[in-house]
Write an enzyme that holds these catalytic residues in place. Structure first.
Site, mmCIF file in Angstrom:
data_model
loop_
_atom_site.group_PDB
_atom_site.id
_atom_site.type_symbol
_atom_site.label_atom_id
_atom_site.label_comp_id
_atom_site.label_asym_id
_atom_site.label_seq_id
_atom_site.Cartn_x
_atom_site.Cartn_y
_atom_site.Cartn_z
ATOM 1 C CE LYS A 1 1.629 -19.966 50.828
ATOM 2 N NZ LYS A 1 2.308 -21.065 50.134
ATOM 3 C CG HIS B 1 0.318 -16.480 51.393
ATOM 4 N ND1 HIS B 1 1.533 -16.576 50.753
ATOM 5 C CD2 HIS B 1 -0.624 -16.484 50.400
ATOM 6 C CE1 HIS B 1 1.347 -16.638 49.455
ATOM 7 N NE2 HIS B 1 0.055 -16.577 49.213
ATOM 8 C CB CYS C 1 2.213 -16.121 45.809
ATOM 9 S SG CYS C 1 1.014 -14.943 46.451
ATOM 10 C CG HIS D 1 0.314 -21.696 46.425
ATOM 11 N ND1 HIS D 1 1.407 -20.897 46.713
ATOM 12 C CD2 HIS D 1 -0.709 -20.841 46.147
ATOM 13 C CE1 HIS D 1 1.066 -19.631 46.607
ATOM 14 N NE2 HIS D 1 -0.217 -19.564 46.277
ATOM 15 C CG PHE E 1 -3.040 -12.590 43.197
ATOM 16 C CD1 PHE E 1 -3.942 -13.604 43.437
ATOM 17 C CD2 PHE E 1 -2.989 -11.544 44.100
ATOM 18 C CE1 PHE E 1 -4.791 -13.582 44.545
ATOM 19 C CE2 PHE E 1 -3.819 -11.499 45.205
ATOM 20 C CZ PHE E 1 -4.717 -12.523 45.429
ATOM 21 C CD GLU F 1 -1.415 -26.552 45.878
ATOM 22 O OE1 GLU F 1 -0.184 -26.782 45.855
ATOM 23 O OE2 GLU F 1 -1.937 -25.741 46.663
#
Length: 408
Positions: free
Chosen positions: A330, A335, A166, A298, A394, A309
């Site tokens: 998002k 996403h 991502c 994010h 990830f 976050e």
């Protein structure tokens, strides 16, 4: 704010988008401002036994119209999306090809040609064909996108893709920014594309149990997973003096870039890695936390990411965190995995240009531990100075970009 980093200044002179909210920056941004939701029931492939049946699908995309070369038209959807967005960005910049050896193309993809790969496996194992389509390999490889873009625009300098889940697009933009600032090239096409919506990919994501069957609700008490989407986000970056010399319109500047690794866990997010990435990006831009007016988070709508976050933002921004506008778009476009940071970079540029802070839609009540100003449900008109975009992937792969408004 202190003196900016040494090296050449890096202007943004073009942007391009393909998304579930529309193809083209104008359609995309109008939908963002209106708080529209591009997440809908999946319709592009048989759902069979899937229990996650929503996503952010690109609709009404005509590769014959939007992709200029026959090679791109025959490629996987992730390459088609990248080529279409790149053409939009190049057209807006006013540059004419071939762009030559002083240009770079860094366009990544987290997954590459997953739909092509699935079709090849189906042909061999289900339909018992003796061979796959002859273009299967070329359509599958993740470097297909930058290669086709380089061919279409005559880019003979550095051409490659990034792969960091991502954070793919943010890494691509950051590396292109560094190349121009150091003097290696004058111009760069940078970003990422993704086309991961197919049966096999959805089965794989289902197995991780991180997808929501209902929608993407970042920072909300009702968040129950993220929603996979597809698309592309591309920036045309250029040495500021090079842009000025040809009379180009400057949309904004890339000022700073930070990248770190948690080196901890493949799926459980950390706080220290994102914190360091944000601080490095601020230091690179020679800005203080109080200089940032808007942060595109994010914000995946997963339980752990949103809390971590939030904590990382508080750690970096201190007292300014309480007055910082933070949102996750998002919630509207889904996403987009590797392409997410590209679309969100375009959001930051448009926010500065238009004086508008996008909302986090679907946020009725913040979740426990989510205590920032997430601009719930309705965007705000406000003059903006500097913006930041977070991408956390990830594997604990973090990339953060800082943008500034267009200047003379």
């Amino acid at each position: 704010m202190s003196e900016r980093n040494s090296g050449r200044r890096v202007a943004i002179t073009g942007t391009g988008v393909v998304s579930a909210l529309g193809t083209g920056v104008e359609k995309f941004w109008d939908a963002i401002k209106a708080g529209e939701n591009g997440i809908a029931p999946l319709a592009g492939f048989p759902l069979q036994d899937l229990y996650i049946t929503i996503g952010g699908e690109v609709k009404n995309f005509d590769a014959r119209e939007l992709c200029k070369s026959r090679g791109a038209q025959l490629s996987d959807r992730f390459t088609q999306y990248a080529c279409a967005a790149a053409w939009e960005a190049v057209r807006q910049s006013g540059l004419e090809g071939p762009l030559g050896e002083r240009a770079a193309c860094i366009v990544g993809s987290g997954g590459g040609g997953l739909t092509t790969q699935e079709k090849a496996y189906e042909d061999i194992f289900v339909h018992k064909k003796k061979a796959t389509h002859p273009l299967t390999l070329l359509k599958t490889i993740s470097s297909s996108s930058p290669a086709h873009i380089s061919i279409e625009h005559g880019i003979t300098g550095p051409v490659f893709g990034t792969v960091s889940a991502c954070s793919t697009a943010a890494h691509a933009i950051g590396l292109a920014f560094q190349m121009i600032r150091s003097g290696l090239v004058n111009v760069a096409v940078a970003g990422a594309s993704e086309a991961s919506l197919n049966y096999g990919c959805m089965r794989a994501w289902q197995a991780m149990r991180v997808l929501s069957p209902e929608g993407c609700f970042p920072f909300s008490s009702r968040r129950n997973g993220t929603v996979i989407a597809e698309g592309a986000g591309i920036l045309l970056l250029e040495d500021l003096e090079h842009a000025r010399a040809r009379g180009a319109a400057v949309l904004g500047e890339v000022l700073g870039f930070g990248m770190t690794s948690d080196a901890a866990d493949m799926v459980n997010p950390d706080i220290e890695g994102p914190t360091r990435a944000m601080q490095i990006a601020l230091d690179d831009a020679r800005l203080s936390p109080g200089d940032i007016d808007y942060l595109n988070a994010h914000g995946t709508a997963t339980a752990a990411n949103d809390i971590n976050e939030t904590r990382a933002i508080r750690k970096v921004f201190g007292a300014h965190a309480d007055s910082l506008a933070v949102s996750s778009t998002k919630s509207m476009h889904g996403h987009c995995l590797g392409a997410g940071g590209g679309l969100e970079a375009v959001v930051c540029v448009q926010a500065m240009r238009d004086g508008f802070i996008p909302a986090t839609i679907g946020l009725d009540e913040p979740g426990e531990g989510c205590d920032l100003d997430y601009v719930p449900n309705e965007g705000r008109h406000r003059a903006l100075g500097y913006t930041m975009s977070n991408s956390f992937a990830f594997g604990g792969l973090n990339a953060v970009l800082v943008f500034g408004p267009a200047t003379n």
